[in-house]
Design a protein around this motif. Structure first.
Motif, PDB file in Angstrom:
ATOM      1  N   GLN A  61       0.439  -0.644  -0.131  1.00 31.12           N
ATOM      2  CA  GLN A  61      -0.329  -0.053   0.156  1.00 31.12           C
ATOM      3  C   GLN A  61       1.129   1.042   0.417  1.00 31.12           C
ATOM      4  OE1 GLN A  61      -0.232  -2.434   2.054  1.00 31.12           O
ATOM      5  NE2 GLN A  61      -1.935  -2.976   3.424  1.00 31.12           N
ATOM      6  N   SER A  62       1.531   0.932   0.304  1.00 29.34           N
ATOM      7  CA  SER A  62       3.903   2.657  -0.188  1.00 29.34           C
ATOM      8  C   SER A  62       4.550   1.608  -0.300  1.00 29.34           C
ATOM      9  CB  SER A  62       3.529   2.403   2.085  1.00 29.34           C
ATOM     10  OG  SER A  62       4.526   3.989   1.815  1.00 29.34           O
ATOM     11  N   ILE A  63       5.062   2.786  -1.192  1.00 28.66           N
ATOM     12  CA  ILE A  63       6.371   2.170  -1.470  1.00 28.66           C
ATOM     13  C   ILE A  63       7.685   3.079  -1.453  1.00 28.66           C
ATOM     14  CG2 ILE A  63       7.311   1.471  -3.321  1.00 28.66           C
ATOM     15  CD1 ILE A  63       4.408   0.088  -4.597  1.00 28.66           C
ATOM     16  N   ILE A  64       8.653   3.187  -0.995  1.00 28.04           N
ATOM     17  CA  ILE A  64       9.772   3.810  -0.857  1.00 28.04           C
ATOM     18  C   ILE A  64      10.232   4.157  -2.254  1.00 28.04           C
ATOM     19  CG2 ILE A  64      11.998   4.425  -0.006  1.00 28.04           C
ATOM     20  CD1 ILE A  64      10.576   3.078   2.479  1.00 28.04           C
ATOM     21  N   ILE A  65      10.130   4.909  -2.950  1.00 25.90           N
ATOM     22  CA  ILE A  65      10.558   5.250  -4.932  1.00 25.90           C
ATOM     23  C   ILE A  65      12.316   5.038  -4.290  1.00 25.90           C
ATOM     24  CG2 ILE A  65       8.099   5.370  -5.406  1.00 25.90           C
ATOM     25  CD1 ILE A  65       8.763   8.159  -6.217  1.00 25.90           C
ATOM     26  N   ARG A 140      -0.954   1.157 -12.516  1.00 28.01           N
ATOM     27  CA  ARG A 140      -1.365  -0.118 -13.007  1.00 28.01           C
ATOM     28  C   ARG A 140      -1.945  -0.941 -11.513  1.00 28.01           C
ATOM     29  NH1 ARG A 140       1.609  -1.482 -18.877  1.00 28.01           N
ATOM     30  NH2 ARG A 140       1.278   0.639 -19.021  1.00 28.01           N
ATOM     31  N   MET A 141      -0.492  -0.791 -11.108  1.00 30.89           N
ATOM     32  CA  MET A 141      -0.626  -1.635  -9.996  1.00 30.89           C
ATOM     33  C   MET A 141      -2.288  -1.426  -8.808  1.00 30.89           C
ATOM     34  SD  MET A 141       1.558  -2.998  -6.723  1.00 30.89           S
ATOM     35  CE  MET A 141       1.291  -1.987  -5.729  1.00 30.89           C
ATOM     36  N   ASN A 142      -1.718   0.092  -8.618  1.00 29.04           N
ATOM     37  CA  ASN A 142      -2.482   0.383  -6.605  1.00 29.04           C
ATOM     38  C   ASN A 142      -2.527   2.133  -7.367  1.00 29.04           C
ATOM     39  OD1 ASN A 142      -3.801   1.712  -4.820  1.00 29.04           O
ATOM     40  ND2 ASN A 142      -2.404   0.289  -3.571  1.00 29.04           N
ATOM     41  N   GLY A 143      -3.420   2.683  -7.702  1.00 30.50           N
ATOM     42  CA  GLY A 143      -3.504   3.968  -8.241  1.00 30.50           C
ATOM     43  C   GLY A 143      -3.679   4.811  -7.348  1.00 30.50           C
ATOM     44  N   SER A 144      -3.994   4.243  -5.783  1.00 30.05           N
ATOM     45  CA  SER A 144      -4.260   5.260  -4.471  1.00 30.05           C
ATOM     46  C   SER A 144      -2.414   4.774  -3.676  1.00 30.05           C
ATOM     47  CB  SER A 144      -5.457   4.422  -3.242  1.00 30.05           C
ATOM     48  OG  SER A 144      -5.346   2.998  -3.007  1.00 30.05           O
ATOM     49  N   ALA A 145      -1.624   3.851  -4.003  1.00 30.02           N
ATOM     50  CA  ALA A 145      -0.504   3.992  -3.110  1.00 30.02           C
ATOM     51  C   ALA A 145       0.219   5.035  -3.016  1.00 30.02           C
ATOM     52  CB  ALA A 145       0.283   3.128  -4.139  1.00 30.02           C
ATOM     53  N   LYS A 146      -0.046   4.674  -1.562  1.00 27.44           N
ATOM     54  CA  LYS A 146       1.450   6.291  -1.034  1.00 27.44           C
ATOM     55  C   LYS A 146       2.604   6.196  -1.188  1.00 27.44           C
ATOM     56  CE  LYS A 146      -2.506   7.614   2.446  1.00 27.44           C
ATOM     57  NZ  LYS A 146      -2.676   7.848   3.585  1.00 27.44           N
ATOM     58  N   LEU A 147       2.960   6.927  -2.398  1.00 34.67           N
ATOM     59  CA  LEU A 147       4.888   6.726  -2.056  1.00 34.67           C
ATOM     60  C   LEU A 147       5.163   7.833  -1.649  1.00 34.67           C
ATOM     61  CD1 LEU A 147       4.504   7.705  -5.137  1.00 34.67           C
ATOM     62  CD2 LEU A 147       3.551   5.628  -4.724  1.00 34.67           C
ATOM     63  N   LEU A 148       6.694   7.323  -0.792  1.00 31.43           N
ATOM     64  CA  LEU A 148       7.703   7.669   0.092  1.00 31.43           C
ATOM     65  C   LEU A 148       9.223   8.242  -0.931  1.00 31.43           C
ATOM     66  CD1 LEU A 148       7.193   5.970   3.199  1.00 31.43           C
ATOM     67  CD2 LEU A 148       6.054   7.535   2.935  1.00 31.43           C
ATOM     68  N   LEU A 149       8.990   9.530  -0.783  1.00 28.08           N
ATOM     69  CA  LEU A 149      10.485   9.702  -1.371  1.00 28.08           C
ATOM     70  C   LEU A 149      10.893  10.443  -0.112  1.00 28.08           C
ATOM     71  CD1 LEU A 149      12.016  10.281  -4.410  1.00 28.08           C
ATOM     72  CD2 LEU A 149      10.925  12.018  -4.676  1.00 28.08           C
ATOM     73  N   ILE A 150      12.341   9.705  -0.221  1.00 24.19           N
ATOM     74  CA  ILE A 150      13.472  10.491  -0.195  1.00 24.19           C
ATOM     75  C   ILE A 150      14.584  11.388  -0.017  1.00 24.19           C
ATOM     76  CG2 ILE A 150      14.637   7.907   0.960  1.00 24.19           C
ATOM     77  CD1 ILE A 150      14.842   9.353   3.798  1.00 24.19           C
TER      78      ILE A 150
END
Length: 312
Positions: A61-65, A140-150
């Motif tokens: 549900q969240s990805i550190i990109i 495409r996988m999850n348009g509501s994913a919360k992305l973390l960018l450090i």
């Protein structure tokens, strides 16, 4: 004036004939980026088919990109303190490596940890941020994913990037070059050096904003996280809409290593010894030229994300 003087210096700088080393860590050889083929085999052979009662494997549900050498490992380890967060064990490179993306979503999901319904699964792969394919694939996988960018100071990030590759090559007994020979080519700043391109945050951010609203991308100040982790982690908790569970007692400053380590569940742990390696001393004029090169890109990035950072 400093930028002008640095430019003049480059006009008279002597060029070097030595061949440049590869400017990226080979896949599967860097710390935290284990071979995915080995990982897949181990997962298929040893991973339990059924987790604890009430759990399942879910796509994140969240990805550190990203960004590479921005503090992604530290962020993941610190978020793992939270009881409502479960983290993937390794960098999966699903959305940026075609050979992994071709294996399909079920393969990706199987590499995630088991989690309860109320928990958030977090995966981190720093290569996503600079991949032109990752934004659309994640949407495409999850348009509501919360992305973390450090992120960290782009100049310091370049030096850290070089340092990792330098030590990787030393450990592999491969030839290395001093940093000035990598940063300068034919008397000018080597803007084709991949480490420099990775620090063009505005260039890469455009692709993400085409597929995700800014409200779904939380920016973590990597320089602040290292100096004082708790405030940055509390911001992430709020972004993920999690109850506050990470406290000051979860951290202690390690004088030997020079950065904060983690105290959780009765255990104390620090980041891998490859983290926090000393950086080389860089020629001051070349360093200034590098900072000048990033100035306009930084300003563009500030406008995009509607905030600024203390990147001199």
């Amino acid at each position: 004036m400093a930028c002008l003087l640095a430019s003049v210096f480059f006009l008279v700088l002597q060029t070097h004939a030595a061949s440049p080393p590869p400017d990226h860590t080979p896949r599967g050889e860097g710390p935290g980026s284990e071979s995915l083929n080995l990982l897949a085999n181990e997962t298929e052979e040893y991973a339990p088919l059924v987790g604890p009662p009430g759990t399942s494997k879910r796509v994140p549900q969240s990805i550190i990109i990203g960004v590479r050498k921005g503090g992604t490992r530290a962020l993941l380890e610190m978020l793992d303190i939270h009881p409502d967060i479960v983290v993937a064990a390794t960098e999966v490179h699903f959305f940026d490596w075609d050979e992994n993306y071709a294996k399909g979503l079920d393969w990706y999901r199987n590499l995630m940890p088991f989690s309860f319904e109320q928990q958030i699964t977090v995966e981190k792969t720093p290569g996503y941020f600079t991949s032109p394919l990752a934004p659309e694939r994640i949407r495409r996988m999850n348009g509501s994913a919360k992305l973390l960018l450090i992120l960290r100071d782009p100049t310091e990030r370049v030096i850290s990037d070089y340092t990792q590759v330098y030590y990787n090559r030393l450990e592999s007994r491969k030839p290395v070059q001093v940093i000035e020979d990598v940063l300068v080519r034919n008397g000018a700043l080597n803007t084709r050096y991949k480490a420099i391109h990775r620090s063009l945050y505005d260039v890469h951010m455009r692709g993400w904003l085409r597929h995700f609203p800014l409200e779904q991308i939380h920016l973590v100040d990597g320089d602040t996280l290292i100096r004082d982790p708790l405030p940055e982690l509390q911001k992430v908790e709020r972004f993920l809409r999690l109850p506050p569970r990470i406290t000051a007692s979860n951290f202690y400053f390690n004088q030997t290593k020079g950065f904060y380590c983690i105290r959780s569940d009765g255990r104390e742990r620090c980041l891998h010894e490859s983290k926090g390696r000393p950086h080389p001393v860089v020629n001051g004029t070349i360093l200034q030229q590098l900072r000048c090169y990033f100035q306009e890109h930084n300003r563009n990035f500030y406008r995009m994300v509607k905030r600024s950072f203390d990147w001199h």
